[in-house]
Scaffold this motif. Structure first.
Motif, PDB file in Angstrom:
ATOM      1  N   ASP A  39       0.857  -1.181   0.000  1.00  0.00           N
ATOM      2  CA  ASP A  39       0.000   0.000   0.000  1.00  0.00           C
ATOM      3  C   ASP A  39       0.896   1.233   0.000  1.00  0.00           C
ATOM      4  OD1 ASP A  39      -1.770   2.071   0.599  1.00  0.00           O
ATOM      5  OD2 ASP A  39      -2.845   0.926   2.125  1.00  0.00           O
ATOM      6  N   VAL A  40       0.840   2.030  -1.067  1.00  0.00           N
ATOM      7  CA  VAL A  40       1.729   3.194  -1.186  1.00  0.00           C
ATOM      8  C   VAL A  40       1.002   4.511  -0.918  1.00  0.00           C
ATOM      9  CG1 VAL A  40       3.254   1.955  -2.778  1.00  0.00           C
ATOM     10  CG2 VAL A  40       1.452   3.428  -3.704  1.00  0.00           C
ATOM     11  N   ARG A  41      -0.191   4.432  -0.329  1.00  0.00           N
ATOM     12  CA  ARG A  41      -0.965   5.644  -0.029  1.00  0.00           C
ATOM     13  C   ARG A  41      -0.416   6.354   1.210  1.00  0.00           C
ATOM     14  NH1 ARG A  41      -6.534   3.777   1.194  1.00  0.00           N
ATOM     15  NH2 ARG A  41      -5.353   2.094   2.178  1.00  0.00           N
ATOM     16  N   GLU A  42      -0.973   7.507   1.480  1.00  0.00           N
ATOM     17  CA  GLU A  42      -0.598   8.274   2.666  1.00  0.00           C
ATOM     18  C   GLU A  42      -1.314   7.715   3.896  1.00  0.00           C
ATOM     19  OE1 GLU A  42       1.769  10.705   2.704  1.00  0.00           O
ATOM     20  OE2 GLU A  42       2.052  10.126   0.604  1.00  0.00           O
ATOM     21  N   SER A  43      -0.787   8.002   5.072  1.00  0.00           N
ATOM     22  CA  SER A  43      -1.333   7.463   6.320  1.00  0.00           C
ATOM     23  C   SER A  43      -2.795   7.833   6.532  1.00  0.00           C
ATOM     24  CB  SER A  43      -0.505   7.938   7.514  1.00  0.00           C
ATOM     25  OG  SER A  43       0.792   7.411   7.419  1.00  0.00           O
ATOM     26  N   ASN A  44      -3.177   9.062   6.168  1.00  0.00           N
ATOM     27  CA  ASN A  44      -4.573   9.462   6.356  1.00  0.00           C
ATOM     28  C   ASN A  44      -5.515   8.639   5.474  1.00  0.00           C
ATOM     29  OD1 ASN A  44      -3.404  10.941   4.139  1.00  0.00           O
ATOM     30  ND2 ASN A  44      -5.226  12.230   4.095  1.00  0.00           N
ATOM     31  N   GLU A  45      -5.030   8.169   4.325  1.00  0.00           N
ATOM     32  CA  GLU A  45      -5.845   7.323   3.459  1.00  0.00           C
ATOM     33  C   GLU A  45      -5.972   5.915   4.038  1.00  0.00           C
ATOM     34  OE1 GLU A  45      -5.159   8.328  -1.036  1.00  0.00           O
ATOM     35  OE2 GLU A  45      -3.234   8.438   0.018  1.00  0.00           O
ATOM     36  N   VAL A  46      -4.866   5.413   4.573  1.00  0.00           N
ATOM     37  CA  VAL A  46      -4.861   4.067   5.156  1.00  0.00           C
ATOM     38  C   VAL A  46      -5.795   4.022   6.363  1.00  0.00           C
ATOM     39  CG1 VAL A  46      -3.401   2.315   6.261  1.00  0.00           C
ATOM     40  CG2 VAL A  46      -2.537   3.604   4.309  1.00  0.00           C
ATOM     41  N   ALA A  47      -5.918   5.147   7.077  1.00  0.00           N
ATOM     42  CA  ALA A  47      -6.811   5.200   8.242  1.00  0.00           C
ATOM     43  C   ALA A  47      -8.268   4.985   7.838  1.00  0.00           C
ATOM     44  CB  ALA A  47      -6.647   6.539   8.961  1.00  0.00           C
ATOM     45  N   ILE A  48      -8.620   5.279   6.600  1.00  0.00           N
ATOM     46  CA  ILE A  48      -9.997   5.120   6.115  1.00  0.00           C
ATOM     47  C   ILE A  48     -10.280   3.668   5.775  1.00  0.00           C
ATOM     48  CG2 ILE A  48     -11.626   5.762   4.280  1.00  0.00           C
ATOM     49  CD1 ILE A  48     -10.028   8.453   4.090  1.00  0.00           C
ATOM     50  N   CYS A  49      -9.359   3.039   5.048  1.00  0.00           N
ATOM     51  CA  CYS A  49      -9.543   1.648   4.634  1.00  0.00           C
ATOM     52  C   CYS A  49      -8.207   1.087   4.177  1.00  0.00           C
ATOM     53  CB  CYS A  49     -10.578   1.542   3.509  1.00  0.00           C
ATOM     54  SG  CYS A  49     -10.134   2.463   2.015  1.00  0.00           S
ATOM     55  N   ARG A  50      -8.110  -0.243   4.255  1.00  0.00           N
ATOM     56  CA  ARG A  50      -6.885  -0.910   3.800  1.00  0.00           C
ATOM     57  C   ARG A  50      -7.190  -2.369   3.523  1.00  0.00           C
ATOM     58  NH1 ARG A  50      -3.950  -3.694   7.920  1.00  0.00           N
ATOM     59  NH2 ARG A  50      -1.982  -3.194   6.916  1.00  0.00           N
ATOM     60  N   LEU A  51      -6.318  -2.995   2.748  1.00  0.00           N
ATOM     61  CA  LEU A  51      -6.443  -4.423   2.505  1.00  0.00           C
ATOM     62  C   LEU A  51      -5.772  -5.165   3.655  1.00  0.00           C
ATOM     63  CD1 LEU A  51      -5.679  -4.745  -1.309  1.00  0.00           C
ATOM     64  CD2 LEU A  51      -7.884  -4.515  -0.169  1.00  0.00           C
ATOM     65  N   GLU A  52      -6.438  -6.199   4.133  1.00  0.00           N
ATOM     66  CA  GLU A  52      -5.908  -6.994   5.230  1.00  0.00           C
ATOM     67  C   GLU A  52      -4.539  -7.567   4.852  1.00  0.00           C
ATOM     68  OE1 GLU A  52      -7.303 -10.826   7.900  1.00  0.00           O
ATOM     69  OE2 GLU A  52      -8.737  -9.878   6.539  1.00  0.00           O
ATOM     70  N   ASN A 100       3.425   4.135 -10.672  1.00  0.00           N
ATOM     71  CA  ASN A 100       4.697   4.859 -10.627  1.00  0.00           C
ATOM     72  C   ASN A 100       5.696   4.161  -9.711  1.00  0.00           C
ATOM     73  OD1 ASN A 100       3.984   6.923 -12.414  1.00  0.00           O
ATOM     74  ND2 ASN A 100       3.047   8.138 -10.799  1.00  0.00           N
ATOM     75  N   VAL A 101       5.228   3.671  -8.569  1.00  0.00           N
ATOM     76  CA  VAL A 101       6.118   2.955  -7.643  1.00  0.00           C
ATOM     77  C   VAL A 101       6.572   1.636  -8.259  1.00  0.00           C
ATOM     78  CG1 VAL A 101       6.304   1.837  -5.391  1.00  0.00           C
ATOM     79  CG2 VAL A 101       5.181   4.071  -5.577  1.00  0.00           C
ATOM     80  N   ALA A 102       5.684   0.938  -8.934  1.00  0.00           N
ATOM     81  CA  ALA A 102       6.065  -0.317  -9.591  1.00  0.00           C
ATOM     82  C   ALA A 102       7.165  -0.072 -10.622  1.00  0.00           C
ATOM     83  CB  ALA A 102       4.853  -0.971 -10.242  1.00  0.00           C
ATOM     84  N   ASN A 103       7.028   1.004 -11.393  1.00  0.00           N
ATOM     85  CA  ASN A 103       8.074   1.355 -12.357  1.00  0.00           C
ATOM     86  C   ASN A 103       9.378   1.683 -11.651  1.00  0.00           C
ATOM     87  OD1 ASN A 103       6.839   1.068 -14.943  1.00  0.00           O
ATOM     88  ND2 ASN A 103       5.613   2.889 -14.522  1.00  0.00           N
TER      89      ASN A 103
END
Length: 109
Positions: free
Chosen positions: A25-38, A73-76
């Motif tokens: 998961d390459v999102r920001e912490s505030n995004e992860v606080a909303i939802c994330r994959l187990e 972009n991160v994968a590249n």
């Protein structure tokens, strides 16, 4: 780079079959606080260069963000830094597509 896309449904099938995946998961912490994959590992996009040694090779890596742009972009970037593209997958549509197709109870933003 030739990064493969993988759909949320394909990821869910692999997880159900106990296929070993490294969910990044390459999102920001505030995004992860909303939802994330187990069982996903959270490394914000801007910190990836500092944590390359925490990302395994020789295992399928599914990268995701909100809609799939940052994760591509991160994968590249990983491919440019020696990771084998055979193991790199970008979650098409990101976690938003996951929430729409796999886990409809997941909060969206």
């Amino acid at each position: 780079m030739n990064i493969k896309s993988i759909t949320p449904t394909e990821v869910a099938e692999k997880l159900n079959q106990k296929h070993p995946l490294f969910l990044l998961d390459v999102r920001e912490s505030n995004e992860v606080a909303i939802c994330r994959l187990e069982n996903s590992v959270h490394i914000p996009m801007n910190l990836i260069p500092l944590y390359l040694d925490k990302i395994p090779d020789e295992i399928d890596i599914v990268l995701y963000c909100h809609h799939g742009v940052r994760s591509l972009n991160v994968a590249n970037y990983l491919a440019e830094n020696g990771f084998d593209t055979d193991y790199l997958y970008n979650l098409s549509g990101g976690i938003d597509a996951w929430a729409l197709t796999v886990d409809t109870q997941m909060p969206r933003y």
